[in-house]
Structures are given as C-alpha cells and as structure tokens.
Motif scaffolding. Structure first.
Motif, PDB file in Angstrom:
ATOM      1  N   VAL A   1       0.831  -1.207   0.000  1.00 39.68           N
ATOM      2  CA  VAL A   1       0.000   0.000   0.000  1.00 39.68           C
ATOM      3  C   VAL A   1       0.862   1.252   0.000  1.00 39.68           C
ATOM      4  O   VAL A   1       0.615   2.199  -0.766  1.00 39.68           O
ATOM      5  CB  VAL A   1      -0.951  -0.006   1.217  1.00 39.68           C
ATOM      6  CG1 VAL A   1      -1.622   1.357   1.390  1.00 39.68           C
ATOM      7  CG2 VAL A   1      -2.010  -1.085   1.071  1.00 39.68           C
ATOM      8  N   PHE A   2       1.887   1.282   0.818  1.00 40.77           N
ATOM      9  CA  PHE A   2       2.735   2.462   0.928  1.00 40.77           C
ATOM     10  C   PHE A   2       3.533   2.704  -0.348  1.00 40.77           C
ATOM     11  O   PHE A   2       3.791   3.851  -0.713  1.00 40.77           O
ATOM     12  CB  PHE A   2       3.663   2.320   2.134  1.00 40.77           C
ATOM     13  CG  PHE A   2       3.049   2.755   3.435  1.00 40.77           C
ATOM     14  CD1 PHE A   2       3.574   3.810   4.153  1.00 40.77           C
ATOM     15  CD2 PHE A   2       1.912   2.122   3.936  1.00 40.77           C
ATOM     16  CE1 PHE A   2       3.006   4.223   5.343  1.00 40.77           C
ATOM     17  CE2 PHE A   2       1.335   2.519   5.120  1.00 40.77           C
ATOM     18  CZ  PHE A   2       1.882   3.577   5.826  1.00 40.77           C
ATOM     19  N   ARG A   3       3.926   1.622  -1.042  1.00 37.65           N
ATOM     20  CA  ARG A   3       4.672   1.787  -2.288  1.00 37.65           C
ATOM     21  C   ARG A   3       3.789   2.295  -3.417  1.00 37.65           C
ATOM     22  O   ARG A   3       4.271   2.994  -4.318  1.00 37.65           O
ATOM     23  CB  ARG A   3       5.305   0.455  -2.714  1.00 37.65           C
ATOM     24  CG  ARG A   3       6.568   0.075  -1.983  1.00 37.65           C
ATOM     25  CD  ARG A   3       7.307  -1.031  -2.732  1.00 37.65           C
ATOM     26  NE  ARG A   3       6.473  -2.218  -2.920  1.00 37.65           N
ATOM     27  CZ  ARG A   3       6.442  -3.252  -2.089  1.00 37.65           C
ATOM     28  NH1 ARG A   3       7.202  -3.236  -0.999  1.00 37.65           N
ATOM     29  NH2 ARG A   3       5.655  -4.292  -2.329  1.00 37.65           N
ATOM     30  N   SER A   4       2.514   1.970  -3.380  1.00 35.15           N
ATOM     31  CA  SER A   4       1.649   2.224  -4.532  1.00 35.15           C
ATOM     32  C   SER A   4       0.785   3.476  -4.416  1.00 35.15           C
ATOM     33  O   SER A   4       0.050   3.797  -5.353  1.00 35.15           O
ATOM     34  CB  SER A   4       0.726   1.018  -4.751  1.00 35.15           C
ATOM     35  OG  SER A   4      -0.144   0.834  -3.642  1.00 35.15           O
ATOM     36  N   CYS A   5       0.852   4.201  -3.302  1.00 31.97           N
ATOM     37  CA  CYS A   5      -0.106   5.299  -3.078  1.00 31.97           C
ATOM     38  C   CYS A   5       0.332   6.631  -3.672  1.00 31.97           C
ATOM     39  O   CYS A   5      -0.392   7.617  -3.569  1.00 31.97           O
ATOM     40  CB  CYS A   5      -0.388   5.457  -1.587  1.00 31.97           C
ATOM     41  SG  CYS A   5       0.994   6.121  -0.643  1.00 31.97           S
ATOM     42  N   GLY A   6       1.520   6.685  -4.282  1.00 31.16           N
ATOM     43  CA  GLY A   6       1.948   7.908  -4.946  1.00 31.16           C
ATOM     44  C   GLY A   6       2.704   8.889  -4.087  1.00 31.16           C
ATOM     45  O   GLY A   6       2.991  10.009  -4.520  1.00 31.16           O
ATOM     46  N   VAL A   7       3.067   8.512  -2.864  1.00 26.20           N
ATOM     47  CA  VAL A   7       3.784   9.391  -1.936  1.00 26.20           C
ATOM     48  C   VAL A   7       5.237   8.929  -1.804  1.00 26.20           C
ATOM     49  O   VAL A   7       5.495   7.729  -1.669  1.00 26.20           O
ATOM     50  CB  VAL A   7       3.119   9.396  -0.543  1.00 26.20           C
ATOM     51  CG1 VAL A   7       3.899  10.276   0.430  1.00 26.20           C
ATOM     52  CG2 VAL A   7       1.676   9.857  -0.651  1.00 26.20           C
ATOM     53  N   GLU A   8       6.166   9.888  -1.832  1.00 24.71           N
ATOM     54  CA  GLU A   8       7.577   9.567  -1.608  1.00 24.71           C
ATOM     55  C   GLU A   8       8.110  10.182  -0.317  1.00 24.71           C
ATOM     56  O   GLU A   8       8.953   9.578   0.350  1.00 24.71           O
ATOM     57  CB  GLU A   8       8.430  10.028  -2.786  1.00 24.71           C
ATOM     58  CG  GLU A   8       8.176   9.239  -4.070  1.00 24.71           C
ATOM     59  CD  GLU A   8       9.075   9.661  -5.209  1.00 24.71           C
ATOM     60  OE1 GLU A   8      10.027  10.449  -4.965  1.00 24.71           O
ATOM     61  OE2 GLU A   8       8.834   9.216  -6.346  1.00 24.71           O
ATOM     62  N   THR A   9       7.648  11.367   0.019  1.00 23.63           N
ATOM     63  CA  THR A   9       8.081  12.024   1.251  1.00 23.63           C
ATOM     64  C   THR A   9       6.895  12.685   1.927  1.00 23.63           C
ATOM     65  O   THR A   9       5.923  13.083   1.264  1.00 23.63           O
ATOM     66  CB  THR A   9       9.159  13.101   0.996  1.00 23.63           C
ATOM     67  OG1 THR A   9       8.657  14.048   0.035  1.00 23.63           O
ATOM     68  CG2 THR A   9      10.442  12.490   0.477  1.00 23.63           C
ATOM     69  N   ARG A  10       6.994  12.802   3.245  1.00 25.45           N
ATOM     70  CA  ARG A  10       6.000  13.518   4.039  1.00 25.45           C
ATOM     71  C   ARG A  10       6.719  14.326   5.107  1.00 25.45           C
ATOM     72  O   ARG A  10       7.915  14.140   5.354  1.00 25.45           O
ATOM     73  CB  ARG A  10       5.012  12.538   4.685  1.00 25.45           C
ATOM     74  CG  ARG A  10       4.026  11.957   3.731  1.00 25.45           C
ATOM     75  CD  ARG A  10       2.965  11.147   4.428  1.00 25.45           C
ATOM     76  NE  ARG A  10       3.296   9.740   4.544  1.00 25.45           N
ATOM     77  CZ  ARG A  10       2.567   8.853   5.195  1.00 25.45           C
ATOM     78  NH1 ARG A  10       1.474   9.235   5.826  1.00 25.45           N
ATOM     79  NH2 ARG A  10       2.916   7.589   5.239  1.00 25.45           N
ATOM     80  N   TYR A  11       5.953  15.211   5.751  1.00 27.18           N
ATOM     81  CA  TYR A  11       6.507  16.049   6.815  1.00 27.18           C
ATOM     82  C   TYR A  11       5.658  15.884   8.068  1.00 27.18           C
ATOM     83  O   TYR A  11       4.443  15.701   7.997  1.00 27.18           O
ATOM     84  CB  TYR A  11       6.535  17.515   6.373  1.00 27.18           C
ATOM     85  CG  TYR A  11       7.542  17.780   5.278  1.00 27.18           C
ATOM     86  CD1 TYR A  11       8.793  18.316   5.575  1.00 27.18           C
ATOM     87  CD2 TYR A  11       7.245  17.452   3.955  1.00 27.18           C
ATOM     88  CE1 TYR A  11       9.721  18.542   4.569  1.00 27.18           C
ATOM     89  CE2 TYR A  11       8.174  17.669   2.949  1.00 27.18           C
ATOM     90  CZ  TYR A  11       9.409  18.218   3.267  1.00 27.18           C
ATOM     91  OH  TYR A  11      10.337  18.416   2.268  1.00 27.18           O
ATOM     92  N   THR A  12       6.322  15.975   9.225  1.00 25.24           N
ATOM     93  CA  THR A  12       5.621  15.777  10.489  1.00 25.24           C
ATOM     94  C   THR A  12       6.188  16.699  11.559  1.00 25.24           C
ATOM     95  O   THR A  12       7.375  17.051  11.528  1.00 25.24           O
ATOM     96  CB  THR A  12       5.737  14.310  10.949  1.00 25.24           C
ATOM     97  OG1 THR A  12       5.092  14.164  12.221  1.00 25.24           O
ATOM     98  CG2 THR A  12       7.190  13.866  11.077  1.00 25.24           C
TER      99      THR A  12
END
Length: 386
Positions: A51-62
């Motif tokens: 799921v994490f590989r396929s959802c279109g996200v590479e980086t996030r901020y927190t």
C-alpha cells in the motif's frame, strides 16, 4: 433548478503561502516503521508495504520527531504494550504547541505575496480538522500577526479535506457582499498526530499518505497593479448520494479515528462528471485542473472520467508525491504550485476548475481563472447552481 446567484465581480486569490514542519520523513521509512510494528502479523505487514509503495507518496513532513527514529522511539505505533500510546489530550497539547508557528509562517508568506499589511485584513477564516482548543487558532493568529482586534473571525473546524476550498469560497462570498474586504484564510493540519497502531487493512489506507503542513491565502478585489492572481468564479458543494459511511472522522480516546473506504475513487468516478458539467454549464472543459490529491486513486479517477491529459493532473500528483495529503491544506498547495508554474512559463489568461472532497461524501467545486495581469470584469455573467 438553475438560478442566478450573482453577476460576477472581480474577486481573487491575491496571494498564497505554504509551510511545512522541519521533520521530513521518507515514505519507505514510515512503511518500515509500520511493518515493524506488525511483526506478529506478517500478512498485514506485507500488505502495508504494498500500500505504501503504490499510493503515490515519496516524502512527508511531520511535527512529531518520534517518527524519525526506531520503533522503540515511536509511541504512536508500538508493537507490544499499548499503554503508552498518547491520549487525545496529549495529542491536542502537541497540536496547540505546533499549529500556531506553521499557521503564522503560511499567513505571513501569503500577506507578503499579496503586498498586504496586517492592518488591512478585515476577516480571518481558520481551517482545521486535526486539533481544537479555545481560545483558538484564530485568536492566536490575530494576536501574533498583529491583526486588528476587530477582525471578523470565522473558524471552520472539523470539516475534513474539503474545508480548504470551502473556506476559499466563503471568502469569495464575503468579498462579494463587502467589496473592500480583505480575507485571510489559514489552514493548519497536523494529521500525523493521529496515527495509531494498525489493526486491520482498512486503517493502512489512511496511514499511507497523510502529512502535516499549513497554507494560507488572501482573497479580495484585485487592483490595477495586481499580477499573477487567481480570479474566483462560481462554485458550490454537493453531497454525493449513498456515501455517508465511506469517509468518517471521529474523536477517540487515542486521537481521532479515520476511516477511508477503498470505494471512494469509484464513487467519485460515478458522480463527479455530471457535477462538473453542472458547474461548467455551457463552458468548454478548462485547461487547468486543481484536484485535491486525496490519494492516487482519486486523481486517477478524475483523470479517467474527464479524459484529462497527464500534464493536467501533474500538479496534484507532484504535491501528493512530495508532501502527501495535507487534508484541508492540500488544495492551496496545488493552486500555489500551479500559479508558480504559470508565472514561470509566462502563460496568458487560463481557465481552471478546482475540486476537493471530504466526509459526507462531499465534493467542493469551483471555477477559477489564472490572470497574469489585472483584467477587470473577466466575466460579466457567472452563475452558481443551486
């Protein structure tokens, strides 16, 4: 029934600003963190990585540095003892501490971009669904930005991802009723404060793409020296049928409990085309498409049903890739990226449509126009549908 709400007057997003926390985390690192928390559920752990590989996200901020460490450092995603998971109160304490600086940064950038001073702001609309306290973010922003204590405050809380575009349309309506108004919209969302231990596959979809951030804009009447603004056309919100249980957001003892149905992209595909043609009326399909990237599947669905080119969805996909879904903030991140690209390419006046989606299932829809230099009365007659 179609009814004219008002004749168009020049009302625009005059300036925009965005802000991100200092902690950047790779999607692959969060995937490993969650998979590690599922060491006794290997099938679910493998599903999480897919799921994490396929959802279109590479980086996030927190705003929460514990996501940058090992599983032992992260109280939000423990694999064993759950007694130390932060309570909702603790998460709200973090929100209260971290939300204001991000909101301040975005608001200051928006005012600078619009050439606006604090004393010129007449209204402030604050948007958030990830934290609440009183006196609220609106009061703190008035104090720290140096706005007039007589600024009209309009908090818009707990409305989900669609609320950013809703706030922009509210601001447009304020200026329609009071042409001298200058409305500051500030959205702040700290989504990662609500991550929780994964117990089932459904929870992984929500955990796979949300991040933290803030965005802001100034809505008012453009003047002759105005450049590179987004003229705001008509729009409306619509409650899509048979969808009230497909996206829910409830207050729990350990943060807010989010459920996102995997059916959402299909529901949008089934209903959105008709709504967009209702919005556009006799207008041809616009060139610009500001789509809230609530997930890759949502952008895919809109692109397919409206037969869009890849370059028409690239702004939404790029925001999803680089920062994730920032809830109510995200549409302003997309509009900001779009405007900056239009400026860089010296584009002429270009029509567009913006859309965002939230619990209900609600779609917020709005026409807009990129304007490189002041052009009064772009549209003499522009109607909203009721």
């Amino acid at each position: 029934m179609n009814q004219p709400l008002y004749n168009h007057t020049d009302i625009a997003i005059l300036g925009m600003g965005t802000a991100l926390p200092v902690h950047e985390v790779a999607q692959s690192d969060i995937a490993e963190l969650i998979a590690s928390s599922l060491e006794d559920q290997q099938d679910l752990a493998r599903f999480a990585k897919r799921v994490f590989r396929s959802c279109g996200v590479e980086t996030r901020y927190t705003v929460e540095p514990s996501y940058l460490g090992t599983l032992e450092d992260c109280r939000y995603l423990p694999s064993g003892d759950h007694s130390q998971i932060p309570s909702t109160q603790e998460r709200m304490d973090t929100y209260k501490r971290e939300a204001l600086p991000l909101g301040m940064e975005a608001a200051q950038k928006a005012m600078k971009d619009a050439g606006m001073s604090p004393e010129q702001i007449t209204h402030i609309i604050t948007v958030s669904c990830t934290g609440q306290y009183l006196p609220g973010l609106d009061v703190m922003l008035i104090r720290d930005l140096g706005l007039s204590p007589r600024v009209n405050r309009l908090p818009l809380i707990f409305q989900g991802c669609a609320a950013g575009l809703k706030a922009i349309q509210m601001a447009r309506d304020v200026v329609q009723g009071r042409p001298d108004a200058q409305v500051l919209v500030v959205c702040v969302e700290l989504c990662t404060l609500h991550f929780q231990p994964v117990k089932e596959r459904g929870a992984l979809f929500a955990a796979s793409f949300f991040g933290d951030g803030a965005s802001a804009c100034i809505v008012g009447a453009p003047e002759s020296e105005q450049r590179h603004y987004l003229d705001l056309g008509t729009g409306y919100s619509v409650l899509l049928p048979d969808s009230t249980e497909e996206m829910t957001w409830e207050v729990g003892n350990q943060g807010y409990d989010l459920y996102l149905s995997p059916r959402i992209p299909k529901l949008l595909g089934a209903h959105l085309e008709n709504e967009l043609y209702q919005l556009l009326g006799n207008d041809s399909l616009p060139e610009l498409w500001a789509i809230h990237p609530g997930g890759r599947g949502i952008v895919d669905s809109v692109q397919e049903v409206m037969n869009l080119r890849a370059e028409q969805t690239m702004y939404s996909r790029e925001i999803l890739r680089t920062v994730g879904n920032l809830s109510s903030n995200t549409i302003l991140f997309v509009l900001h990226a779009m405007r900056e690209d239009m400026k860089a390419r010296n584009q002429s006046v270009t029509e567009g449509v913006a859309m965002a989606f939230g619990p209900g299932l609600i779609a917020e829809l709005m026409k807009f126009t990129y304007v490189p230099a002041y052009t009064p009365a772009l549209k003499e007659k522009d109607h909203v549908l009721l």
